[in-house]
Design a protein around this motif. Structure first.
Motif, mmCIF file in Angstrom:
data_model
loop_
_atom_site.group_PDB
_atom_site.id
_atom_site.type_symbol
_atom_site.label_atom_id
_atom_site.label_comp_id
_atom_site.label_asym_id
_atom_site.label_seq_id
_atom_site.Cartn_x
_atom_site.Cartn_y
_atom_site.Cartn_z
ATOM 1 N N ILE A 154 0.858 -1.181 0.000
ATOM 2 C CA ILE A 154 0.000 0.000 0.000
ATOM 3 C C ILE A 154 0.896 1.234 0.000
ATOM 4 C CG2 ILE A 154 -1.954 -1.041 1.223
ATOM 5 C CD1 ILE A 154 -0.851 0.532 3.742
ATOM 6 N N GLY A 155 0.285 2.394 -0.211
ATOM 7 C CA GLY A 155 0.948 3.661 0.060
ATOM 8 C C GLY A 155 0.621 4.081 1.477
ATOM 9 N N VAL A 215 4.921 -0.985 2.928
ATOM 10 C CA VAL A 215 4.201 0.283 3.001
ATOM 11 C C VAL A 215 5.111 1.373 2.442
ATOM 12 C CG1 VAL A 215 3.012 1.925 4.490
ATOM 13 C CG2 VAL A 215 2.960 -0.525 5.041
ATOM 14 N N PHE A 216 4.702 1.962 1.319
ATOM 15 C CA PHE A 216 5.497 2.968 0.629
ATOM 16 C C PHE A 216 5.113 4.356 1.117
ATOM 17 C CE2 PHE A 216 5.685 -0.638 -2.205
ATOM 18 C CZ PHE A 216 6.935 -0.554 -2.814
ATOM 19 N N ILE A 252 6.361 -7.318 7.403
ATOM 20 C CA ILE A 252 5.879 -6.046 6.865
ATOM 21 C C ILE A 252 7.017 -5.033 6.895
ATOM 22 C CG2 ILE A 252 4.852 -5.439 9.109
ATOM 23 C CD1 ILE A 252 2.714 -3.850 7.448
ATOM 24 N N VAL A 253 7.276 -4.429 5.753
ATOM 25 C CA VAL A 253 8.430 -3.554 5.548
ATOM 26 C C VAL A 253 7.951 -2.114 5.389
ATOM 27 C CG1 VAL A 253 10.459 -3.104 4.115
ATOM 28 C CG2 VAL A 253 9.584 -5.448 4.350
ATOM 29 N N ALA A 254 8.609 -1.187 6.050
ATOM 30 C CA ALA A 254 8.337 0.240 5.873
ATOM 31 C C ALA A 254 9.368 0.828 4.919
ATOM 32 C CB ALA A 254 8.401 0.970 7.213
ATOM 33 N N PHE A 255 8.894 1.629 3.964
ATOM 34 C CA PHE A 255 9.808 2.353 3.082
ATOM 35 C C PHE A 255 9.507 3.845 3.180
ATOM 36 C CE2 PHE A 255 11.006 3.607 -1.495
ATOM 37 C CZ PHE A 255 12.275 3.993 -1.091
ATOM 38 N N LEU A 340 16.941 -1.589 -4.847
ATOM 39 C CA LEU A 340 17.290 -0.226 -5.224
ATOM 40 C C LEU A 340 16.812 0.727 -4.126
ATOM 41 C CD1 LEU A 340 16.198 -0.300 -8.983
ATOM 42 C CD2 LEU A 340 18.458 -0.804 -8.017
ATOM 43 N N GLY A 341 17.280 1.975 -4.202
ATOM 44 C CA GLY A 341 16.832 2.975 -3.245
ATOM 45 C C GLY A 341 15.500 3.581 -3.615
ATOM 46 N N HIS A 342 14.995 3.243 -4.782
ATOM 47 C CA HIS A 342 13.645 3.577 -5.223
ATOM 48 C C HIS A 342 13.351 2.641 -6.380
ATOM 49 C CE1 HIS A 342 10.208 6.271 -6.515
ATOM 50 N NE2 HIS A 342 10.005 6.093 -5.221
#
Length: 366
Positions: A154-155, A215-216, A252-255, A340-342
């Motif tokens: 998700i965003g 989560v982006f 679950i990963v936070a970005f 990647l970083g994005h």
């Protein structure tokens, strides 16, 4: 749940998120399914962007394209979808304009416009609005045949709110940030509503077959530490808490793109995220040095993901290999997922991504 799907053949990334030592770093790339691939562009000739998202067979096909192309090199897939399906599910129109990106014909100009959003009270069901995404996930899990795990995503609420107010991308985010100061009560109401839909959507993705979540928070870096702590952190924290409470086995990963070490440390120490994804501007060595002892003290493994600058993939093979080797060395003391970083860019050469993936396999081995 897993008994319904083909047995998993490659669990490398899942073992990292469990805090286990692995023979090498797993690797995948944000936006690995999409616009840089000629096979994706062929599909887009016939179908618009959100048509692909909303058609499970098409979303599945696009998700599988990089897995086929980079056979044996990718350790995870990510369902082809978009963070803006949540505003759509809340009643907003979102278009994807070629060459421009997302566009909201009727953004939220004042809090009064929130009345136009779907009432999230009795009778609202995010699962009905977003069923196409769940169907795509279930179909993809079967079509993957257990080759690699599947990410759902998700965003983050702040990022989605910014899009909903700005009407698209922005250089300054002046409209969205003005809301923070002019209408703080309405901002928190809107963020809470987005958060509740987000939680339901992530839970639905897991039930449909997603094995990892991300989560982006793409616009996290637009906020100062204090403002992030007020307008993004509580909602990010709630999402991780609710997902881990219901599905403790699902990483679950936070970005939070663009955040400095102080805020990243707070997310790692004070939330239930399994891992933190870093962009290319992050001070990796400084973050690890400061954070790892604190994580050990609370008996929580430090799992990081990232963080090669995507523009490095425009370089020749030698430079890509050298930069990737450097990156792997920086993360070598912690549990690590190479990325990647994005995301991948439309003009990237698919062959250059292959060089990056091969370099991770070569230089991240213990």
């Amino acid at each position: 749940m897993s008994a319904e799907f083909p047995p998993l053949q490659n669990d490398l990334i899942l073992r990292v998120f469990k805090g286990e030592k692995t023979e090498r770093a797993p690797v995948w790339c944000m936006r690995q399914a999409g616009r840089y691939l000629p096979e994706f562009r062929e599909i887009r000739v016939e179908f618009d962007f959100f048509k692909v998202c909303r058609t499970p067979e098409l979303a599945c096909e696009v998700t599988l394209q990089p897995i086929r192309r980079y056979e044996g090199l990718l350790d995870a897939s990510i369902i082809f979808c978009d963070i803006l399906v949540i505003p759509q599910a809340m009643g907003m129109e979102v278009l994807m304009i070629p060459g421009k990106g997302p566009h909201f014909p009727k953004p939220l100009d004042t809090p009064a416009d929130m009345l136009e959003l779907i009432d999230l009270g009795d009778g609202y069901n995010a699962d009905t609005e977003l069923k196409y995404a769940y169907d795509a996930i279930t179909l993809t899990r079967h079509k993957l045949e257990g080759k690699v795990p599947l990410f759902g995503f998700i965003g983050a609420p702040w990022t989605l709110m910014a899009y909903m107010i700005e009407g698209g991308g922005s250089k300054t985010f002046a409209k969205a940030k003005a809301w923070l100061w002019k209408y703080p009560e309405s901002v928190h109401e809107l963020l809470e509503r987005i958060t509740n839909v987000s939680i339901d959507f992530l839970k639905g993705q897991v039930k449909a077959g997603a094995q990892i979540l991300q989560v982006f928070d793409s616009w996290a870096g637009e906020l100062s530490h204090d403002d992030y702590m007020e307008f993004s952190f509580p909602y990010m924290k709630k999402i991780a808490f609710e997902l881990q409470k219901t599905f403790p086995e699902i990483p679950i990963v936070a970005f939070p793109k663009g955040l400095h070490s102080k805020t990243l440390e707070t997310i790692a120490l004070e939330t239930d995220y399994t891992g933190i994804s870093l962009d290319w501007t992050a001070d990796v060595e400084g973050l690890i040095s400061n954070l790892e002892p604190k994580m050990c003290a609370i008996n929580k493994p430090l799992v990081l993901q990232g963080n090669l600058d995507p523009t490095v993939l425009y370089a020749d093979k030698h430079v890509i290999e050298s930069k990737t080797e450097n990156m792997c060395k920086k993360f070598s003391s912690v549990k690590y997922v190479a990325n990647l970083g994005h995301g991948m860019m439309p003009t990237h050469d698919p062959e250059h991504l292959k060089w990056f993936l091969e370099a991770v396999h070569k230089y991240s081995r213990i």
